[in-house]
Enzyme design. Structure first.
Site, mmCIF file in Angstrom:
data_model
loop_
_atom_site.group_PDB
_atom_site.id
_atom_site.type_symbol
_atom_site.label_atom_id
_atom_site.label_comp_id
_atom_site.label_asym_id
_atom_site.label_seq_id
_atom_site.Cartn_x
_atom_site.Cartn_y
_atom_site.Cartn_z
ATOM 1 N N TRP A 75 0.864 -1.196 0.000
ATOM 2 C CA TRP A 75 0.000 0.000 0.000
ATOM 3 C C TRP A 75 0.894 1.238 0.000
ATOM 4 O O TRP A 75 1.846 1.321 0.794
ATOM 5 C CB TRP A 75 -0.885 -0.033 1.245
ATOM 6 C CG TRP A 75 -1.785 1.170 1.404
ATOM 7 C CD1 TRP A 75 -2.514 1.793 0.431
ATOM 8 C CD2 TRP A 75 -2.038 1.891 2.617
ATOM 9 N NE1 TRP A 75 -3.209 2.845 0.975
ATOM 10 C CE2 TRP A 75 -2.945 2.934 2.308
ATOM 11 C CE3 TRP A 75 -1.616 1.756 3.944
ATOM 12 C CZ2 TRP A 75 -3.413 3.831 3.258
ATOM 13 C CZ3 TRP A 75 -2.086 2.648 4.893
ATOM 14 C CH2 TRP A 75 -2.974 3.668 4.547
ATOM 15 N N ASP B 181 -2.030 -6.424 8.483
ATOM 16 C CA ASP B 181 -2.927 -5.326 8.145
ATOM 17 C C ASP B 181 -4.159 -5.933 7.486
ATOM 18 O O ASP B 181 -4.051 -6.559 6.420
ATOM 19 C CB ASP B 181 -2.182 -4.377 7.170
ATOM 20 C CG ASP B 181 -2.975 -3.107 6.892
ATOM 21 O OD1 ASP B 181 -4.128 -2.998 7.351
ATOM 22 O OD2 ASP B 181 -2.426 -2.222 6.201
ATOM 23 N N LYS C 37 -13.881 -0.007 4.897
ATOM 24 C CA LYS C 37 -14.451 -0.608 3.688
ATOM 25 C C LYS C 37 -15.612 -1.538 4.020
ATOM 26 O O LYS C 37 -16.674 -1.433 3.423
ATOM 27 C CB LYS C 37 -13.392 -1.398 2.906
ATOM 28 C CG LYS C 37 -11.969 -0.901 3.035
ATOM 29 C CD LYS C 37 -11.658 0.287 2.159
ATOM 30 C CE LYS C 37 -10.323 0.878 2.562
ATOM 31 N NZ LYS C 37 -9.742 1.789 1.632
HETATM 32 C C1 LMR Z 1 -6.477 3.011 -0.936
HETATM 33 O O1 LMR Z 1 -5.490 2.280 -0.925
HETATM 34 O O2 LMR Z 1 -6.879 3.573 -1.969
HETATM 35 C C2 LMR Z 1 -7.261 3.235 0.330
HETATM 36 O O3 LMR Z 1 -6.743 2.438 1.338
HETATM 37 C C3 LMR Z 1 -7.382 4.657 0.688
HETATM 38 C C4 LMR Z 1 -6.105 5.265 1.173
HETATM 39 O O4 LMR Z 1 -6.143 5.890 2.229
HETATM 40 O O5 LMR Z 1 -5.080 5.153 0.517
#
Ligand code: LMR
Length: 418
Positions: free
Chosen positions: A152, A233, A268
Site C-alpha cells: 500500500w 494489516d 471498507k
Molecule cells: C487506498 O489504498 O486507496 C485506500 O486504502 C485509501 C487510502 O487511504 O489510501
C-alpha cells in the site's frame, strides 16, 4: 539560547513572536510536497469536466450507479445511537470495551486466546497502524519491518515516517502477475530473529493477489522457524471470500506464534471511511505481558491523539451485537464483494474483445478492490489526459469504479493506449 539566528535571552523572549517571525518566518524552511499518490486523484478526477471520466483511483466502494452509499445497517444503527446515546463524554484511550471485544471476536474467533489478547479502538486502519508503529518502536526500535514489494502506497510514509526501519520482501511478479512465493520465503528466511513481517490478511493492496491457504502455511512455517513477529494489516475483511476465510492467516498464526500484531479497518467493510473506525490488537505471550502492552499502547494513544473518535465504532458495536443487524450486514458485505467480482469479469471480457491478443486474465484471479492493470506509467498518464480514466501511477485500479455503463468505453480507452 538562540532562535532563528537571533539571540534569545530568556524563555519570555520566545513570546515576542512578531519580532522573531520578522527575523525569519519559521515555515520558510518548508517546501511544498507533491499531492498524495492515491488521495490526490480524488481532486484531479473531481476537477475534470469530461462527462465520460472514470475514477479507478482511491479505494472506496461504488455501486453500479457510481455511488458510495451509507450501508442500510449503518443507517439503522446510527438512528438507534441517536435515540439512545446519553453522553458525549470521553470514552478513554482504549475506546469502547464492547466494540473492542466484538472486533477481537470478528478477527480471531477464538475465546481461548482472550487472556493473551488486547484490542484497542483506533482512528481507522491508518490510525491503528500508527499506534502499532509507536508500540514497536518502544519495544524494539532496532527491528527491521519487512514489507511486501509492492505494498500500500501509504505503508512506507506512515510506518517509515514514524521511525520504523522498513525493508522490502519480494511479493508480486509484474510479468506473470503471480505471487513470488519462493523469493518471498527466501527473503524472510534471511530475516533476523525478532524482525517484524507486515502481511496483508486479504485483498492485497495494490495487487489483489493473496496467498492460498497452503502458501500461507508455508509463510507461517518460516515465521515460526525464524522467530519473526507477524504484523498483519486487515483492511478488507469480507471482500475476498467471507469474513472467516479472509482472516485465515491471522487465525492460523495466532495458533502458532507467541506474539503478533493485527490492525483492522472498518472503512471498507462497514463503509465508514470518513468516520475513522479501526482497531489495533496485540497477541502477547501471556496475560501479564498483554497487560504491559496495553498500558504502553494506551500511552502511545494518549501522547498522540488522546482518545479515539467514537461515533463510527459505536455504530459497528451496535451492528455486531445485534443478530439481525449483523446478518443484514453480512448480506450487504456479500453484495459489495459480488459486485467487485463481477466487474473484474466484465472488464476482462470487454478487453478480450477490444484488445484481442492481450492477456488481462489476472484481473479475475485477483480479489477485493484492487489489481494492477499491467500498463506503463506513460500509458496511465495517457489514459488520464486523453480519456479521463484515473488510476494510481503504478496502474493499480479500483475495480469498484467499473460499471455496466462505462466498461465499453473503459476497455476501448485501455486498448487505445496499449
Ligand atoms: C487506498 O489504498 O486507496 C485506500 O486504502 C485509501 C487510502 O487511504 O489510501
Amino acid at each position: 539560547m538562540s532562535n532563528c539566528g537571533r539571540r534569545v535571552e530568556s524563555w519570555v523572549d520566545l513570546y515576542d513572536l512578531p519580532t522573531i517571525l520578522k527575523d525569519k518566518p519559521v515555515f520558510e524552511t518548508l517546501d511544498t510536497l507533491p499531492a498524495d499518490a492515491i488521495l490526490g486523484l480524488i481532486a484531479e478526477h473531481r476537477n475534470d469536466p469530461r462527462d465520460n471520466k472514470i475514477d479507478l483511483g482511491v479505494g472506496v466502494y461504488r455501486t453500479s450507479a457510481g455511488e458510495t452509499p451509507v450501508l442500510d445497517v449503518v443507517k439503522v444503527a446510527e438512528q438507534r445511537l441517536l435515540d439512545q446515546q446519553t453522553s458525549k463524554a470521553y470514552i478513554g484511550t482504549a475506546g469502547d470495551p464492547e466494540f473492542n471485544a466484538a472486533m477481537q471476536r470478528l478477527t480471531f474467533a477464538n475465546p481461548a486466546l482472550d487472556e493473551r489478547l488486547m484490542t484497542m479502538q483506533a482512528p481507522g486502519g491508518s490510525g491503528s497502524l500508527r499506534v502499532a508503529a509507536g508500540l514497536l518502536l518502544r519495544a524494539n526500535p532496532d527491528a527491521t519491518v519487512w514489507v511486501s514489494e509492492p505494498t500500500w502506497a501509504n505503508h512506507h510514509p506512515l510506518l517509515g515516517g514514524a521511525g520504523l526501519n522498513l525493508k522490502p520482501y519480494p511479493y508480486y511478479d509484474t510479468a506473470s502477475h503471480t505471487i513470488r512465493l519462493d523469493a518471498m520465503l527466501g527473503a524472510l528466511s534471511g530475516a533476523a530473529r525478532g524482525d517484524v513481517v507486515l502481511l496483508h490478511a486479504c485483498c492485497h493492496n495494490p495487487s489483489g493477489l493473496d496467498p492460498s491457504e497452503e502458501q500461507w502455511r508455508a509463510i507461517a512455517d518460516v515465521i515460526v522457524e525464524r522467530g519473526l513477529v507477524p504484523f498483519i494489516d486487515m483492511a478488507y475483511q469480507g471482500f475476498a471470500e467471507d469474513i472467516d476465510r479472509d482472516a485465515f492467516v491471522i487465525r492460523h498464526l495466532a495458533d502458532r506464534v507467541p506474539e503478533m500484531l493485527v490492525c483492522n479497518s472498518c472503512s471498507k467493510n462497514f463503509g465508514l471511511y470518513r468516520d475513522r473506525v479501526g482497531t489495533v490488537s496485540v497477541l502477547a505471550e501471556d496475560t501479564s505481558r498483554r497487560d504491559v502492552v496495553h498500558s504502553q499502547a494506551s500511552n502511545v494513544v494518549r501522547t498522540m491523539y488522546s482518545v479515539p473518535p467514537d461515533h463510527g465504532a459505536a455504530v459497528v458495536s451496535i451492528i455486531l451485537s445485534d443478530a439481525s443487524l449483523r446478518a443484514n450486514w453480512l448480506i450487504e458485505l456479500a453484495e459489495m464483494r459480488d459486485r467487485l467480482k463481477s466487474m473484474r469479469s466484465l472488464l476482462n471480457d470487454a478487453l478480450e474483445s477490444k484488445a484481442p491478443g492481450a492477456d488481462f486474465s489476472h484481473l479475475v484471479r485477483a480479489s477485493g478492490m484492487f489489481c494492477f492493470l499491467g500498463v506503463s506509467k506513460e500509458q496511465v498518464a495517457k489514459l488520464k489526459t486523453d480519456y479521463g480514466v484515473y488510476m494510481v501511477d503504478s496502474s493499480r485500479i479500483n475495480v469498484a469504479g467499473i460499471t455496466e455503463a462505462n466498461v465499453e468505453y473503459l476497455a476501448e480507452s485501455i486498448a487505445a493506449v496499449l
